[in-house]
Design a protein around this motif. Structure first.
Motif, short mmCIF file in Angstrom:
data_model
loop_
_atom_site.label_atom_id
_atom_site.label_comp_id
_atom_site.label_asym_id
_atom_site.label_seq_id
_atom_site.Cartn_x
_atom_site.Cartn_y
_atom_site.Cartn_z
N GLU A 230 -123.63 -25.70 -134.47
CA GLU A 230 -124.88 -26.11 -133.84
C GLU A 230 -125.01 -25.60 -132.41
O GLU A 230 -126.12 -25.38 -131.92
CB GLU A 230 -125.01 -27.65 -133.85
N LEU B 83 -123.70 -31.65 -137.14
CA LEU B 83 -124.79 -32.12 -136.29
C LEU B 83 -126.02 -31.26 -136.53
O LEU B 83 -126.03 -30.07 -136.28
CB LEU B 83 -124.39 -32.06 -134.82
N THR C 187 -129.18 -35.32 -138.79
CA THR C 187 -128.01 -36.20 -138.66
C THR C 187 -127.83 -36.74 -137.25
O THR C 187 -127.03 -37.66 -137.05
CB THR C 187 -126.73 -35.46 -139.07
N ARG C 188 -128.53 -36.18 -136.27
CA ARG C 188 -128.39 -36.69 -134.90
C ARG C 188 -128.82 -38.17 -134.85
O ARG C 188 -129.92 -38.53 -135.24
CB ARG C 188 -129.24 -35.87 -133.94
N ARG D 286 -119.24 -34.89 -135.59
CA ARG D 286 -119.78 -34.60 -134.26
C ARG D 286 -120.18 -35.91 -133.61
O ARG D 286 -120.72 -36.82 -134.25
CB ARG D 286 -120.99 -33.66 -134.35
N ALA E 72 -122.55 -36.82 -131.55
CA ALA E 72 -123.96 -37.22 -131.48
C ALA E 72 -124.52 -37.69 -132.81
O ALA E 72 -125.68 -38.12 -132.87
CB ALA E 72 -124.80 -36.05 -130.95
N VAL E 73 -123.73 -37.65 -133.88
CA VAL E 73 -124.16 -38.26 -135.14
C VAL E 73 -124.24 -39.78 -134.98
O VAL E 73 -125.00 -40.45 -135.68
CB VAL E 73 -123.19 -37.87 -136.27
N ASP F 139 -119.96 -39.03 -127.99
CA ASP F 139 -121.17 -38.61 -127.29
C ASP F 139 -121.33 -39.54 -126.09
O ASP F 139 -121.61 -40.72 -126.27
CB ASP F 139 -122.38 -38.72 -128.21
#
Length: 318
Positions: free
Chosen positions: A83, A206, A210-211, A233, A235-236, A259
């Motif tokens: 990403e 990500l 999925t974020r 990741r 930020a998921v 994150d």
């Protein structure tokens, strides 16, 4: 950081590994070796480079180089997730990820985090430091239900390592299908599956879909005492929503990714109760290099022979 040719500074490939370590290059090929540390060798003309293997974890250093490769056709990442690289690869260039390279190490780490969190191993370490005999019953993985969210190569590798522990596995991916070990549910089934889960292992990449997928609603559906393991990741996961559950004492977290990342000093996750953190090291093991070399060797051979590349994320010309 030298050119793999005695008398030429023109190269068709730009690699983080020396050709002898790869077992050689396709016939007639020459390569410049750059590991992402320091500048690209000044005596190298990059105009002929068609195949660029991005040094592992050095995307920031590699991105400026992309604009210096007018003949570029293929960008090969050594990461499973791309990403951070994808926005910088022009539409005419094929981008491939490193599917298969990280499966073993990441799955090992995911199961390690899950068992460590369930058995409260950090408490035992602290008890040992205090010379305190901390006896008593602790949760087992046996007879529990683990939901693997992101059932690709890494998710399947996680299940393979969970199999001997006598637990039920629920598989969830972007689309439903039947895998060798059983049915895979799509994301639409999550609301009905989450209440069944004693643990969730996140292996999803990500993307815009999925974020923040693991938000307050997602977490609220989990059973009391459930463990959230993230090796995908950071930020998921909605960090604020996770922190609320951790401070309420309802959930446990075992996180290899966060994150923000790196997690800065003073961040609430460091001291949140029932939280175990590792610094994004799931894939950085002794298993990485031989698998990365095998992938690069195979991809170079395929490209040189005009064959279809593996692990294509976005296809370019040719």
């Amino acid at each position: 950081m030298t050119v793999a040719a005695e008398d030429s500074i023109r190269a068709r490939a730009m690699l983080p590994y020396a050709p002898p370590e790869l077992g050689g290059l396709p016939e007639g090929w020459r390569a410049v070796v750059w590991d992402g540390h320091g500048p690209v060798p000044a005596d190298v003309a990059l105009e002929a480079v068609e195949f660029f293997v991005v040094p592992y974890t050095r995307v920031d250093a590699a991105v400026p180089v992309l604009g210096r490769l007018p003949m570029l056709r293929v960008v090969q990442s050594l990461s499973a997730g791309v990403e951070d690289l994808l926005p910088h690869v022009t539409p005419g260039v094929t981008l491939c990820n490193a599917r298969g390279v990280h499966d073993t190490s990441t799955a090992e780490h995911a199961v390690t985090l899950l068992l460590t969190a369930l058995r409260k191993i950090p408490d035992l370490v602290r008890a040992q430091e205090a010379q305190y005999w901390s006896a008593g019953f602790r949760p087992a993985l046996a007879d529990r239900t683990v939901l693997v969210l992101g059932y690709g190569a890494i998710g399947a590798a996680v299940e393979a390592r969970l199999a001997p522990f006598e637990c039920e596995v629920l598989r969830v991916a972007r689309t439903a299908r039947v895998a060798p070990r059983g049915p895979v549910h799509d994301l639409g089934d999550l609301p009905s599956l989450l209440p069944r889960a004693d643990a969730v292992v996140l292996t999803v990449p990500l993307t815009e879909k999925t974020r923040g997928l693991v938000d307050a609603g997602f977490l609220s559906r989990l059973r009391d005492g459930a463990v959230v393991v993230n090796v995908g990741r950071g930020a998921v996961v909605d960090t604020a929503a996770l922190l609320a559950e951790l401070h309420a004492g309802r959930l446990t977290a075992a996180l290899d990714v966060t994150d923000p990342e790196p997690l800065p000093p003073g961040h609430d996750l460091w001291t949140a109760p029932n939280t175990l953190i590792s610094p994004h090291i799931a894939a950085t093991t002794s298993a990485f290099r031989p698998r990365a070399l095998a992938l690069v060797r195979s991809q170079l051979a395929r490209y040189a022979a005009g064959e279809r590349l593996e692990n294509v994320v976005s296809a370019g010309r040719g």
